[in-house]
Write an enzyme that holds these catalytic residues in place. Structure first.
Site, PDB file in Angstrom:
ATOM      1  CD  GLU A 170      -3.138  -0.272  -0.112  1.00 26.85           C
ATOM      2  OE1 GLU A 170      -3.334   0.960  -0.191  1.00 26.85           O
ATOM      3  OE2 GLU A 170      -3.646  -1.087  -0.894  1.00 26.85           O
ATOM      4  CG  HIS A 191       5.604   0.044  -3.396  1.00 27.63           C
ATOM      5  ND1 HIS A 191       5.639  -1.166  -2.745  1.00 27.63           N
ATOM      6  CD2 HIS A 191       6.893   0.472  -3.474  1.00 27.63           C
ATOM      7  CE1 HIS A 191       6.896  -1.471  -2.457  1.00 27.63           C
ATOM      8  NE2 HIS A 191       7.671  -0.485  -2.874  1.00 27.63           N
ATOM      9  N   GLY A 215       8.731   8.068  -1.426  1.00 23.31           N
ATOM     10  CA  GLY A 215       8.151   7.995  -0.087  1.00 23.31           C
ATOM     11  C   GLY A 215       9.043   8.636   0.959  1.00 23.31           C
ATOM     12  CG  ASP A 228      13.022   4.515   1.647  1.00 20.24           C
ATOM     13  OD1 ASP A 228      13.784   3.712   2.178  1.00 20.24           O
ATOM     14  OD2 ASP A 228      11.886   4.199   1.237  1.00 20.24           O
ATOM     15  CB  SER A 271       9.441  -5.105  -0.194  1.00 19.75           C
ATOM     16  OG  SER A 271       8.818  -4.128  -1.009  1.00 19.75           O
TER      17      SER A 271
HETATM   18  P1  AMP Z   1      11.196   0.419  -2.779  1.00 14.23           P
HETATM   19  O1  AMP Z   1      10.409  -0.526  -3.627  1.00 14.23           O
HETATM   20  O2  AMP Z   1      11.429  -0.054  -1.393  1.00 14.23           O
HETATM   21  O3  AMP Z   1      12.469   0.878  -3.473  1.00 14.23           O
HETATM   22  O4  AMP Z   1      10.317   1.729  -2.624  1.00 14.23           O
HETATM   23  C1  AMP Z   1       9.852   2.427  -3.740  1.00 14.23           C
HETATM   24  C2  AMP Z   1       9.282   3.737  -3.302  1.00 14.23           C
HETATM   25  O5  AMP Z   1       8.198   3.508  -2.402  1.00 14.23           O
HETATM   26  C3  AMP Z   1      10.298   4.619  -2.555  1.00 14.23           C
HETATM   27  O6  AMP Z   1      10.112   5.975  -2.948  1.00 14.23           O
HETATM   28  C4  AMP Z   1       9.904   4.404  -1.117  1.00 14.23           C
HETATM   29  O7  AMP Z   1      10.234   5.503  -0.283  1.00 14.23           O
HETATM   30  C5  AMP Z   1       8.398   4.257  -1.230  1.00 14.23           C
HETATM   31  N1  AMP Z   1       7.860   3.558  -0.056  1.00 14.23           N
HETATM   32  C6  AMP Z   1       8.294   2.389   0.454  1.00 14.23           C
HETATM   33  N2  AMP Z   1       7.596   2.079   1.575  1.00 14.23           N
HETATM   34  C7  AMP Z   1       6.717   3.098   1.774  1.00 14.23           C
HETATM   35  C8  AMP Z   1       5.723   3.380   2.758  1.00 14.23           C
HETATM   36  N3  AMP Z   1       5.485   2.556   3.774  1.00 14.23           N
HETATM   37  N4  AMP Z   1       5.014   4.520   2.639  1.00 14.23           N
HETATM   38  C9  AMP Z   1       5.245   5.371   1.617  1.00 14.23           C
HETATM   39  N5  AMP Z   1       6.157   5.167   0.654  1.00 14.23           N
HETATM   40  C10 AMP Z   1       6.894   4.043   0.725  1.00 14.23           C
END
Ligand code: AMP
Length: 281
Positions: A32, A34, A144, A147, A183
């Protein structure tokens, strides 16, 4: 929804698009968090591209690149439901073909916190995001706040290299008990999943101290640290009360501060953060 797996196909597709493009970069295994980025992009752009790429160059040699969770079929069905236009899912061979030798190095802001514990991580992140921006040429790109340091690194890169996209920051999406969606939460067993709430509890505790008037960064950090140390399954990489732009540890009281945590629950490394004095979590 179209699925694009090569760089040349993406470049060709982008050339043919007249519309405003929003990009959501991800490593897949979507949740959710993403999807909140995707919905944000869907509202603000005529064409939405979601990239799915587990980027090998942002993982250290002893990190979890090989076992990072992947489920392309599920991701595609979730994104179809969000009315995404294009999935950009290149292979590692497409992104880093033989002879590849160009890297984006952002300096100061990559040094503390994640930079200390994951050497080379932000070089991989900045490089892959620059490559995604070049292939997709988005008007806006969505990241997000979970990060927070990554977001700052991307903003710095976009400013310093005069890149086009507007960088849009989206709030952290959490489980009902406060655990930030990630994830990597899928690595946690039942007992670890319960223990993992300690990150949120520590952030909340810090916020509560701040609300009650505590302004000494070291005192807030120490209280958060103690709370985490009381959790037997947790080991701390860092607990930092830092400047929200530079991520430098604060020595003195300030109006604005960020609490940033990296904590291992068993073998799973989790990060989380909150601003103090703003946006209650
Ligand atoms: P990732 O797949 O972990 O590289 O994350 C992809 C994007 O989703 C990045 O911009 C993250 O900061 C964002 N993201 C990951 N987890 C969350 C979350 N719980 N809430 C909001 N954005 C997130």
């Amino acid at each position: 929804m179209e699925i694009v797996t090569t760089v040349s196909e993406m470049l060709g597709k982008r050339k043919a698009l007249q519309e405003s493009v929003g990009l959501v970069p991800t490593m897949g295994y979507l949740h959710e968090g993403h999807l909140s980025l995707v919905r944000h992009a869907r509202r603000e752009n005529q064409h939405v591209v979601v990239s799915i790429f587990v980027n090998p160059t942002q993982f250290g040699p002893s990190e979890d690149f090989q076992r990072y969770p992947r489920d392309m079929e599920r991701d595609l069905s979730l994104l179809e439901r969000e009315q995404v236009d294009t999935i950009y899912a290149p292979t590692a061979e497409q992104m880093y073909p033989p002879g590849y030798q160009t890297w984006v190095e952002v300096e100061k802001v990559t040094v503390p916190l994640e930079g200390q514990f994951r050497p080379g991580h932000f070089r991989g992140v900045a490089t892959v995001v620059a490559k995604l921006f070049n292939a997709v040429r988005p008007a806006r790109a969505y990241f997000g706040r979970k990060d927070a340091q990554q977001l700052a690194v991307i903003r710095r890169m976009v400013t310093d290299l005069n890149m086009g996209p507007e960088v849009v920051a989206c709030p952290t999406v959490r489980e009902a008990d406060g655990l930030a969606l990630s994830s990597r939460n899928s690595y946690l067993n039942e007992e670890e999943r319960v223990a993992a709430t300690v990150l949120y509890r520590a952030l909340k505790h810090g916020q509560e101290m701040w609300r009650q008037g505590e302004r000494a960064p070291k005192t807030v950090a120490e209280a958060a640290r103690e709370m985490i140390l009381a959790e037997p399954l947790a080991t701390i990489d860092y607990v930092s009360v830092c400047d929200p732009e530079t991520f430098q540890e604060l020595e003195e009281a300030r109006d604005r501060a960020l609490v940033a945590l990296a904590v291992r629950i068993g073998r799973t490394r989790l990060i989380d953060n909150t601003l103090l004095g703003e946006e209650a979590i």
